[in-house]
Scaffold this motif. Structure first.
Motif, short mmCIF file in Angstrom:
data_model
loop_
_atom_site.label_atom_id
_atom_site.label_comp_id
_atom_site.label_asym_id
_atom_site.label_seq_id
_atom_site.Cartn_x
_atom_site.Cartn_y
_atom_site.Cartn_z
N GLU A 189 0.94 -0.92 0.24
CA GLU A 189 0.24 0.39 -0.08
C GLU A 189 0.62 1.12 0.11
O GLU A 189 1.80 1.35 0.86
CB GLU A 189 -0.86 -0.25 1.34
CG GLU A 189 -1.39 1.04 1.22
CD GLU A 189 -3.57 1.64 2.27
OE1 GLU A 189 -4.26 0.88 2.00
OE2 GLU A 189 -2.12 1.60 3.56
N LEU A 190 0.47 2.35 -0.93
CA LEU A 190 1.73 3.49 -1.38
C LEU A 190 0.81 4.28 -1.44
O LEU A 190 0.06 4.39 -1.41
CB LEU A 190 2.18 3.28 -2.25
CG LEU A 190 3.96 2.50 -2.68
CD1 LEU A 190 3.20 0.47 -2.94
CD2 LEU A 190 4.04 2.65 -4.10
N LYS A 191 0.93 5.78 -0.46
CA LYS A 191 0.66 6.70 -0.05
C LYS A 191 0.85 7.49 -1.16
O LYS A 191 2.19 7.77 -1.41
CB LYS A 191 0.39 7.18 1.26
CG LYS A 191 0.29 8.48 1.07
CD LYS A 191 0.28 9.39 2.71
CE LYS A 191 -0.71 10.57 2.31
NZ LYS A 191 -0.44 11.44 3.87
N ILE A 192 0.30 8.06 -2.37
CA ILE A 192 1.12 8.94 -3.85
C ILE A 192 0.15 10.02 -3.28
O ILE A 192 -0.77 10.56 -3.18
CB ILE A 192 0.28 8.05 -4.58
CG1 ILE A 192 0.29 7.27 -4.54
CG2 ILE A 192 0.75 9.19 -6.31
CD1 ILE A 192 1.62 6.68 -5.53
N GLU A 193 0.90 11.33 -2.92
CA GLU A 193 1.18 12.38 -3.74
C GLU A 193 0.94 12.96 -4.39
O GLU A 193 2.13 13.55 -5.39
CB GLU A 193 1.40 13.54 -2.33
CG GLU A 193 1.19 14.99 -2.04
CD GLU A 193 1.95 15.79 -0.84
OE1 GLU A 193 1.97 16.39 -1.00
OE2 GLU A 193 2.73 14.79 0.20
N VAL A 194 -0.09 14.82 -5.23
CA VAL A 194 -0.33 15.02 -6.05
C VAL A 194 0.52 16.04 -5.29
O VAL A 194 0.82 17.24 -4.62
CB VAL A 194 -1.37 15.41 -6.92
CG1 VAL A 194 -1.28 16.21 -7.86
CG2 VAL A 194 -2.17 14.51 -7.59
N LYS A 195 2.50 16.14 -6.23
CA LYS A 195 3.33 17.25 -6.07
C LYS A 195 2.84 18.85 -6.80
O LYS A 195 4.22 20.02 -6.63
CB LYS A 195 4.68 16.49 -6.02
CG LYS A 195 4.73 15.47 -5.40
CD LYS A 195 4.70 16.48 -3.70
CE LYS A 195 5.33 15.26 -2.89
NZ LYS A 195 5.16 16.45 -1.38
N GLN A 196 2.49 18.10 -7.90
CA GLN A 196 2.34 19.17 -9.23
C GLN A 196 1.75 18.81 -10.61
O GLN A 196 2.22 18.00 -10.63
CB GLN A 196 4.01 19.57 -9.97
CG GLN A 196 4.75 20.61 -10.91
CD GLN A 196 6.26 20.20 -10.97
OE1 GLN A 196 6.74 19.68 -11.49
NE2 GLN A 196 6.12 21.72 -12.61
N VAL A 197 1.28 19.96 -10.27
CA VAL A 197 -0.29 20.16 -11.93
C VAL A 197 -0.02 21.63 -12.21
O VAL A 197 0.09 22.47 -12.09
CB VAL A 197 -1.55 20.20 -11.39
CG1 VAL A 197 -2.40 20.12 -12.17
CG2 VAL A 197 -1.67 18.59 -10.88
N GLU A 198 -0.05 21.19 -13.87
CA GLU A 198 -0.04 22.57 -14.34
C GLU A 198 -0.93 22.24 -15.62
O GLU A 198 -0.69 21.30 -16.96
CB GLU A 198 1.56 23.13 -15.28
CG GLU A 198 2.21 23.10 -14.56
CD GLU A 198 3.57 23.86 -14.99
OE1 GLU A 198 3.59 24.01 -16.54
OE2 GLU A 198 4.56 23.50 -13.90
N SER A 199 -2.43 21.87 -15.50
CA SER A 199 -2.85 22.04 -16.59
C SER A 199 -3.22 22.64 -17.86
O SER A 199 -3.47 23.86 -17.26
CB SER A 199 -4.59 21.75 -15.65
OG SER A 199 -6.03 21.57 -16.24
N PRO A 200 -3.83 21.68 -18.89
CA PRO A 200 -3.20 20.84 -19.18
C PRO A 200 -2.72 19.80 -19.66
O PRO A 200 -2.51 18.81 -20.01
CB PRO A 200 -4.59 20.17 -19.97
CG PRO A 200 -4.46 21.74 -21.14
CD PRO A 200 -4.01 22.62 -20.19
N ARG A 201 -0.97 20.06 -18.67
CA ARG A 201 -0.48 20.21 -19.74
C ARG A 201 0.88 18.95 -18.78
O ARG A 201 1.85 18.24 -18.92
CB ARG A 201 1.04 21.37 -19.84
CG ARG A 201 -0.05 21.93 -21.15
CD ARG A 201 0.78 23.54 -21.85
NE ARG A 201 -0.30 23.67 -22.82
CZ ARG A 201 -0.45 23.09 -23.52
NH1 ARG A 201 -0.32 22.26 -23.67
NH2 ARG A 201 -1.60 24.06 -24.75
N LEU A 202 0.63 19.28 -17.53
CA LEU A 202 1.98 18.49 -16.01
C LEU A 202 1.23 17.89 -15.62
O LEU A 202 -0.06 18.77 -14.50
CB LEU A 202 3.30 19.59 -16.13
CG LEU A 202 4.09 19.09 -15.22
CD1 LEU A 202 4.90 17.42 -15.54
CD2 LEU A 202 4.75 20.18 -14.54
N TYR A 203 1.02 16.89 -14.79
CA TYR A 203 1.07 16.02 -13.47
C TYR A 203 2.02 14.77 -13.40
O TYR A 203 2.33 14.31 -13.98
CB TYR A 203 -0.16 14.99 -14.34
CG TYR A 203 -0.65 14.80 -12.77
CD1 TYR A 203 -1.44 15.09 -12.37
CD2 TYR A 203 -0.94 13.47 -13.04
CE1 TYR A 203 -2.53 14.96 -11.21
CE2 TYR A 203 -1.80 12.51 -11.54
CZ TYR A 203 -2.39 13.40 -10.80
OH TYR A 203 -3.31 12.90 -9.71
#
Length: 157
Positions: free
Chosen positions: A73-87
């Motif tokens: 079980e891994l905890k995943i965290e969103v670190k960077q978002v530049e919608s709609p180009r980078l995730y």
């Protein structure tokens, strides 16, 4: 405990053209609850907090089969978002300390070029020489299948 530095090791980089708009592609990939539908050996992915999908700080719990210990079980965290180009997401899963980056480029109104990368943030020499090659092989094999699955799912919708 592993050493984490700003140096990252690329495990795999996969690319695919998807005949779907960049907005629809981003909406699908940035909802990590969809990850279990397209990425091999992920049996579940659920939101851990109430933030919106595609938001920095959004966390998920992923149930995935990983060497050498099987189901993790891994905890995943969103670190960077530049919608709609980078995730970008990261996990503190020791020893791999994975970082996933998805880069989207618009290729016309209804076409998107997707680059999917997985890196390890563990710069410990013992890990790099002994365990990293095994992780690299497994993740590369799964990623090849994953981008094909993602393309098929999105183009079917």
């Amino acid at each position: 405990m592993a050493t984490i530095k700003s140096i990252r090791t690329l495990l795999t980089r996969q690319e695919v053209n998807i005949n779907v708009s960049i907005q629809n592609t981003f909406a699908y990939i940035s909802n990590m609850e969809n990850f279990k539908h397209w990425f091999p050996e992920v049996s579940d992915m659920v939101s851990e907090n109430s933030l919106e999908h595609g938001t920095v700080g959004k966390t998920y719990l992923e149930l995935v089969n990983l060497p050498p210990n099987g189901k993790q079980e891994l905890k995943i965290e969103v670190k960077q978002v530049e919608s709609p180009r980078l995730y970008v997401t990261e996990s503190e899963y020791d020893p791999l300390f994975p970082r996933m980056t998805i880069i989207l480029t618009e290729r016309g109104e209804a076409s998107t070029h997707l680059i999917w990368e997985m890196e390890s943030r563990n710069s410990d020499n013992d890990f790099i020489t002994s365990m990293l090659p095994g992780f690299k092989a497994v993740i590369r094999e799964r990623a090849v299948i994953a981008v094909k699955n993602l393309k098929e799912i999105l183009e079917r919708q």
